[in-house]
Design a protein around this motif. Structure first.
Motif, PDB file in Angstrom:
ATOM      1  N   GLU A  79       0.936  -1.195   0.080  1.00  0.00           N
ATOM      2  CA  GLU A  79       0.025  -0.158   0.200  1.00  0.00           C
ATOM      3  C   GLU A  79       0.899   1.148   0.028  1.00  0.00           C
ATOM      4  N   THR A  80       0.940   2.124  -1.098  1.00  0.00           N
ATOM      5  CA  THR A  80       1.897   3.053  -1.431  1.00  0.00           C
ATOM      6  C   THR A  80       0.983   4.409  -0.452  1.00  0.00           C
ATOM      7  N   GLY A  81       1.705   5.189  -0.305  1.00  0.00           N
ATOM      8  CA  GLY A  81       1.406   6.478   0.232  1.00  0.00           C
ATOM      9  C   GLY A  81       0.825   7.316  -0.808  1.00  0.00           C
ATOM     10  N   ASP A  82       0.173   8.631  -0.830  1.00  0.00           N
ATOM     11  CA  ASP A  82       0.105   9.304  -1.740  1.00  0.00           C
ATOM     12  C   ASP A  82       1.071   9.763  -2.902  1.00  0.00           C
ATOM     13  N   LEU A  83       0.770   9.537  -3.852  1.00  0.00           N
ATOM     14  CA  LEU A  83       1.619   9.866  -5.086  1.00  0.00           C
ATOM     15  C   LEU A  83       1.072  11.068  -5.932  1.00  0.00           C
ATOM     16  N   ALA A  84       2.144  11.810  -6.244  1.00  0.00           N
ATOM     17  CA  ALA A  84       1.843  13.176  -6.825  1.00  0.00           C
ATOM     18  C   ALA A  84       2.202  12.997  -8.318  1.00  0.00           C
ATOM     19  N   VAL A  85       1.177  13.102  -9.190  1.00  0.00           N
ATOM     20  CA  VAL A  85       1.424  12.605 -10.622  1.00  0.00           C
ATOM     21  C   VAL A  85       1.272  13.765 -11.481  1.00  0.00           C
ATOM     22  N   GLN A  86       2.047  14.397 -12.363  1.00  0.00           N
ATOM     23  CA  GLN A  86       1.924  15.503 -12.990  1.00  0.00           C
ATOM     24  C   GLN A  86       2.084  15.131 -14.507  1.00  0.00           C
ATOM     25  N   SER A  87       2.699  14.207 -14.950  1.00  0.00           N
ATOM     26  CA  SER A  87       2.998  13.687 -16.234  1.00  0.00           C
ATOM     27  C   SER A  87       1.738  12.898 -16.710  1.00  0.00           C
ATOM     28  N   HIS A  88       1.606  12.833 -18.250  1.00  0.00           N
ATOM     29  CA  HIS A  88       0.578  12.229 -18.423  1.00  0.00           C
ATOM     30  C   HIS A  88       0.230  10.698 -18.382  1.00  0.00           C
ATOM     31  N   ARG A  89       1.389  10.173 -18.300  1.00  0.00           N
ATOM     32  CA  ARG A  89       1.605   8.782 -17.843  1.00  0.00           C
ATOM     33  C   ARG A  89       2.417   8.409 -16.851  1.00  0.00           C
ATOM     34  N   HIS A  90       2.091   7.282 -16.131  1.00  0.00           N
ATOM     35  CA  HIS A  90       2.889   7.069 -15.088  1.00  0.00           C
ATOM     36  C   HIS A  90       2.811   5.522 -14.565  1.00  0.00           C
ATOM     37  N   ARG A  91       4.248   4.855 -14.347  1.00  0.00           N
ATOM     38  CA  ARG A  91       4.333   3.685 -14.328  1.00  0.00           C
ATOM     39  C   ARG A  91       4.641   3.268 -12.807  1.00  0.00           C
ATOM     40  N   MET A  92       4.089   2.336 -12.352  1.00  0.00           N
ATOM     41  CA  MET A  92       4.450   1.774 -10.766  1.00  0.00           C
ATOM     42  C   MET A  92       4.825   0.433 -11.154  1.00  0.00           C
ATOM     43  N   ASN A  93       5.842  -0.188 -10.625  1.00  0.00           N
ATOM     44  CA  ASN A  93       6.382  -1.516 -10.438  1.00  0.00           C
ATOM     45  C   ASN A  93       6.749  -1.972  -9.138  1.00  0.00           C
ATOM     46  N   PHE A  94       6.155  -3.238  -8.610  1.00  0.00           N
ATOM     47  CA  PHE A  94       6.168  -3.747  -7.434  1.00  0.00           C
ATOM     48  C   PHE A  94       6.940  -5.179  -7.588  1.00  0.00           C
ATOM     49  N   VAL A  95       7.710  -5.506  -6.752  1.00  0.00           N
ATOM     50  CA  VAL A  95       8.667  -6.614  -6.733  1.00  0.00           C
ATOM     51  C   VAL A  95       8.104  -7.237  -5.539  1.00  0.00           C
ATOM     52  N   LEU A  96       7.692  -8.588  -5.645  1.00  0.00           N
ATOM     53  CA  LEU A  96       6.908  -9.467  -4.712  1.00  0.00           C
ATOM     54  C   LEU A  96       7.817 -10.690  -4.553  1.00  0.00           C
ATOM     55  N   ASN A  97       9.226 -10.911  -4.635  1.00  0.00           N
ATOM     56  CA  ASN A  97      10.100 -11.863  -4.694  1.00  0.00           C
ATOM     57  C   ASN A  97       9.840 -12.428  -3.374  1.00  0.00           C
ATOM     58  N   GLY A  98       9.684 -13.877  -3.406  1.00  0.00           N
ATOM     59  CA  GLY A  98       9.591 -14.653  -2.141  1.00  0.00           C
ATOM     60  C   GLY A  98       8.025 -14.921  -1.785  1.00  0.00           C
ATOM     61  N   PHE A  99       7.208 -14.460  -2.740  1.00  0.00           N
ATOM     62  CA  PHE A  99       5.963 -14.449  -2.489  1.00  0.00           C
ATOM     63  C   PHE A  99       5.636 -16.197  -2.377  1.00  0.00           C
ATOM     64  N   ALA A 100       4.787 -16.632  -1.392  1.00  0.00           N
ATOM     65  CA  ALA A 100       4.213 -17.863  -1.143  1.00  0.00           C
ATOM     66  C   ALA A 100       2.655 -18.231  -1.415  1.00  0.00           C
ATOM     67  N   PHE A 101       2.384 -19.178  -2.183  1.00  0.00           N
ATOM     68  CA  PHE A 101       1.111 -19.770  -2.428  1.00  0.00           C
ATOM     69  C   PHE A 101       0.809 -20.775  -1.541  1.00  0.00           C
ATOM     70  N   ASP A 102      -0.179 -20.763  -0.664  1.00  0.00           N
ATOM     71  CA  ASP A 102      -0.202 -21.662   0.368  1.00  0.00           C
ATOM     72  C   ASP A 102      -1.094 -22.835  -0.223  1.00  0.00           C
ATOM     73  N   GLU A 103      -1.709 -22.648  -1.259  1.00  0.00           N
ATOM     74  CA  GLU A 103      -2.453 -23.985  -1.864  1.00  0.00           C
ATOM     75  C   GLU A 103      -2.651 -23.805  -3.123  1.00  0.00           C
ATOM     76  N   PRO A 104      -3.148 -24.998  -4.145  1.00  0.00           N
ATOM     77  CA  PRO A 104      -3.366 -24.905  -5.305  1.00  0.00           C
ATOM     78  C   PRO A 104      -4.810 -24.140  -5.699  1.00  0.00           C
ATOM     79  N   GLY A 105      -5.068 -23.652  -6.964  1.00  0.00           N
ATOM     80  CA  GLY A 105      -6.254 -23.171  -7.265  1.00  0.00           C
ATOM     81  C   GLY A 105      -5.961 -21.899  -8.105  1.00  0.00           C
ATOM     82  N   ILE A 106      -6.939 -21.211  -8.161  1.00  0.00           N
ATOM     83  CA  ILE A 106      -6.911 -19.566  -8.787  1.00  0.00           C
ATOM     84  C   ILE A 106      -6.570 -18.840  -7.685  1.00  0.00           C
TER      85      ILE A 106
END
Length: 145
Positions: A79-106
């Motif tokens: 959860e990010t804090g407030d982001l101030a955007v002035q440009s027309h386009r904005h990219r945000m990338n998030f790294v979740l390395n080490g995320f664990a899925f607890d069970e099979p399924g969707i």
């Protein structure tokens, strides 16, 4: 106002320092795991946003990423804090390395944007996580039912 353009679940995100061109490496929509919990060493979410107001207008928003398991249990990952955007386009990338899925399924990664004080769903990225049998010599690998 800020609007969601697209989001992608992948193994890695590389941004070229000179050109600012982004490469999204190996898109992920399913995962085979020999056991659970299945810890994923490389996982990232790339998002793209656009602003429909002029360059002189600064728009504020926040982003939240929620993981939802196959049983519907939700966990906030980012959860990010407030982001101030002035440009027309904005990219945000998030790294979740080490995320664990607890069970099979969707499972799903839900991307939400906080605009004018309200959290709004922007995207839902499903990933099918399936259990696979560990392969032994001379035995073909099979998915468990």
């Amino acid at each position: 106002m800020i609007k969601h353009c697209w989001s992608i679940l992948c193994q890695n995100i590389i941004t070229d320092a000179e050109t600012n061109v982004v490469s999204y490496i190996i898109t992920i929509d399913n995962i085979m795991a020999p056991e659970f919990p299945a810890k994923i060493p490389f996982l990232a979410i790339g998002t793209s946003w656009e602003k429909d107001t002029g360059y002189d207008v600064v728009e504020n928003f926040a982003i939240r990423i929620i993981a939802i398991n196959p049983r519907g249990k939700a966990k906030t990952l980012v959860e990010t804090g407030d982001l101030a955007v002035q440009s027309h386009r904005h990219r945000m990338n998030f790294v979740l390395n080490g995320f664990a899925f607890d069970e099979p399924g969707i499972s799903r990664f839900t991307i939400e944007a906080k605009i004018n004080g309200l959290w709004l769903a922007a995207a839902s990225l499903p990933v099918l996580v399936a259990a696979s049998q560990i392969q032994t010599a001379g035995t073909p690998s099979m998915m468990r039912q």
